[in-house]
Design an enzyme around this catalytic site. Structure first.
Site, PDB file in Angstrom:
ATOM      1  N   GLY A  27      13.839 -40.163  24.027  1.00 27.03           N
ATOM      2  CA  GLY A  27      12.518 -39.517  24.065  1.00 27.03           C
ATOM      3  C   GLY A  27      11.754 -39.602  22.760  1.00 27.03           C
ATOM      4  O   GLY A  27      10.878 -38.778  22.493  1.00 27.03           O
ATOM      5  N   GLN A  28      12.071 -40.631  21.951  1.00 26.31           N
ATOM      6  CA  GLN A  28      11.361 -40.775  20.677  1.00 26.31           C
ATOM      7  C   GLN A  28       9.950 -41.290  20.917  1.00 26.31           C
ATOM      8  O   GLN A  28       9.756 -42.334  21.537  1.00 26.31           O
ATOM      9  CB  GLN A  28      12.129 -41.749  19.766  1.00 26.31           C
ATOM     10  CG  GLN A  28      11.500 -41.891  18.387  1.00 26.31           C
ATOM     11  CD  GLN A  28      12.285 -42.846  17.477  1.00 26.31           C
ATOM     12  OE1 GLN A  28      13.220 -43.520  17.915  1.00 26.31           O
ATOM     13  NE2 GLN A  28      11.907 -42.884  16.222  1.00 26.31           N
ATOM     14  N   ASP A  82       5.336 -29.292  12.796  1.00 25.97           N
ATOM     15  CA  ASP A  82       5.007 -30.062  13.999  1.00 25.97           C
ATOM     16  C   ASP A  82       3.720 -29.510  14.612  1.00 25.97           C
ATOM     17  O   ASP A  82       3.527 -28.290  14.674  1.00 25.97           O
ATOM     18  CB  ASP A  82       6.168 -29.982  15.015  1.00 25.97           C
ATOM     19  CG  ASP A  82       6.064 -31.055  16.091  1.00 25.97           C
ATOM     20  OD1 ASP A  82       6.917 -31.957  16.099  1.00 25.97           O
ATOM     21  OD2 ASP A  82       5.127 -30.980  16.917  1.00 25.97           O
ATOM     22  N   HIS A 115      13.763 -33.093  13.638  1.00 29.25           N
ATOM     23  CA  HIS A 115      13.100 -31.860  14.053  1.00 29.25           C
ATOM     24  C   HIS A 115      13.966 -30.714  13.540  1.00 29.25           C
ATOM     25  O   HIS A 115      15.150 -30.623  13.897  1.00 29.25           O
ATOM     26  CB  HIS A 115      13.026 -31.761  15.580  1.00 29.25           C
ATOM     27  CG  HIS A 115      12.195 -32.828  16.233  1.00 29.25           C
ATOM     28  ND1 HIS A 115      10.901 -32.619  16.651  1.00 29.25           N
ATOM     29  CD2 HIS A 115      12.477 -34.116  16.562  1.00 29.25           C
ATOM     30  CE1 HIS A 115      10.428 -33.729  17.210  1.00 29.25           C
ATOM     31  NE2 HIS A 115      11.369 -34.648  17.168  1.00 29.25           N
ATOM     32  N   HIS A 162      12.534 -39.243  12.033  1.00 25.39           N
ATOM     33  CA  HIS A 162      12.200 -37.855  11.697  1.00 25.39           C
ATOM     34  C   HIS A 162      13.252 -36.934  12.294  1.00 25.39           C
ATOM     35  O   HIS A 162      13.772 -37.192  13.380  1.00 25.39           O
ATOM     36  CB  HIS A 162      10.809 -37.468  12.201  1.00 25.39           C
ATOM     37  CG  HIS A 162      10.557 -37.767  13.641  1.00 25.39           C
ATOM     38  ND1 HIS A 162      10.288 -39.042  14.104  1.00 25.39           N
ATOM     39  CD2 HIS A 162      10.541 -36.967  14.734  1.00 25.39           C
ATOM     40  CE1 HIS A 162      10.117 -39.014  15.409  1.00 25.39           C
ATOM     41  NE2 HIS A 162      10.280 -37.757  15.833  1.00 25.39           N
ATOM     42  N   ASN A 221      15.479 -37.722  17.763  1.00 34.81           N
ATOM     43  CA  ASN A 221      15.402 -38.491  19.001  1.00 34.81           C
ATOM     44  C   ASN A 221      15.402 -39.977  18.654  1.00 34.81           C
ATOM     45  O   ASN A 221      14.759 -40.396  17.687  1.00 34.81           O
ATOM     46  CB  ASN A 221      14.128 -38.128  19.766  1.00 34.81           C
ATOM     47  CG  ASN A 221      14.130 -36.683  20.214  1.00 34.81           C
ATOM     48  OD1 ASN A 221      15.173 -36.132  20.561  1.00 34.81           O
ATOM     49  ND2 ASN A 221      12.969 -36.046  20.189  1.00 34.81           N
TER      50      ASN A 221
HETATM   51  P1  AMP Z   1       9.568 -37.492  18.845  1.00 32.28           P
HETATM   52  O1  AMP Z   1       9.254 -37.291  20.300  1.00 32.28           O
HETATM   53  O2  AMP Z   1      10.973 -37.127  18.482  1.00 32.28           O
HETATM   54  O3  AMP Z   1       9.158 -38.863  18.363  1.00 32.28           O
HETATM   55  O4  AMP Z   1       8.690 -36.425  18.065  1.00 32.28           O
HETATM   56  C1  AMP Z   1       7.402 -36.666  17.591  1.00 32.28           C
HETATM   57  C2  AMP Z   1       6.833 -35.329  17.172  1.00 32.28           C
HETATM   58  O5  AMP Z   1       5.710 -35.554  16.350  1.00 32.28           O
HETATM   59  C3  AMP Z   1       6.387 -34.440  18.338  1.00 32.28           C
HETATM   60  O6  AMP Z   1       7.107 -33.219  18.316  1.00 32.28           O
HETATM   61  C4  AMP Z   1       4.895 -34.241  18.055  1.00 32.28           C
HETATM   62  O7  AMP Z   1       4.440 -32.943  18.390  1.00 32.28           O
HETATM   63  C5  AMP Z   1       4.813 -34.500  16.559  1.00 32.28           C
HETATM   64  N1  AMP Z   1       3.517 -34.936  16.061  1.00 32.28           N
HETATM   65  C6  AMP Z   1       2.764 -35.952  16.533  1.00 32.28           C
HETATM   66  N2  AMP Z   1       1.638 -36.083  15.798  1.00 32.28           N
HETATM   67  C7  AMP Z   1       1.696 -35.134  14.830  1.00 32.28           C
HETATM   68  C8  AMP Z   1       0.830 -34.740  13.768  1.00 32.28           C
HETATM   69  N3  AMP Z   1      -0.332 -35.373  13.517  1.00 32.28           N
HETATM   70  N4  AMP Z   1       1.206 -33.716  12.971  1.00 32.28           N
HETATM   71  C9  AMP Z   1       2.359 -33.059  13.207  1.00 32.28           C
HETATM   72  N5  AMP Z   1       3.225 -33.379  14.194  1.00 32.28           N
HETATM   73  C10 AMP Z   1       2.891 -34.400  14.998  1.00 32.28           C
END
Ligand code: AMP
Length: 107
Positions: A88-89, A28, A97, A95, A82
């Protein structure tokens, strides 16, 4: 195209951990723990509500490979997905985490 589809296509770089034909694990960009890896199906599915059992089976096996690869299978970890607005997605591409590498707080 979601940002994760662009990562899969190689249009946006990522710090890759592991991949196979169907799944990708990468760090991340904004880590919330010492180890914070995102695990995605390469083919976009919006969220956990829409994913098939077949994809989840592959994703589960792949995630277990990632936890072993990182040594988290021994120390423990947290797996979060999420879903939607209240969840909070931010990225509409399923994906998980994977958080670990330290004692995680709860609550
Ligand atoms: P969510 O809020 O569950 O949709 O999580 C999205 C996640 O994607 C967040 O933790 C961001 O930090 C991560 N994220 C967004 N853009 C990138 C990227 N280019 N490379 C790696 N992680 C990313």
């Amino acid at each position: 195209m979601t940002i994760f589809e662009k990562i899969v296509a190689g249009e946006i770089p990522c710090k890759k951990v592991l991949e196979n034909d169907n799944f990708l694990a990468f760090h991340d960009i904004n880590p919330k723990a010492k180890i914070h890896v995102l695990i995605i199906p390469k083919k976009c599915v919006k969220d956990f509500e829409e994913v098939s059992g077949e994809v989840m089976l592959g994703l589960t096996t792949f995630t277990q490979e990632v936890t072993k690869f990182l040594g988290l299978d021994k120390s423990g970890y947290r797996l979060i997905t999420n879903i939607g607005e209240d969840g909070g997605q931010e990225v509409p591409h399923l994906h998980f985490h994977l958080l670990g590498g330290e004692k995680l707080s709860w609550g």
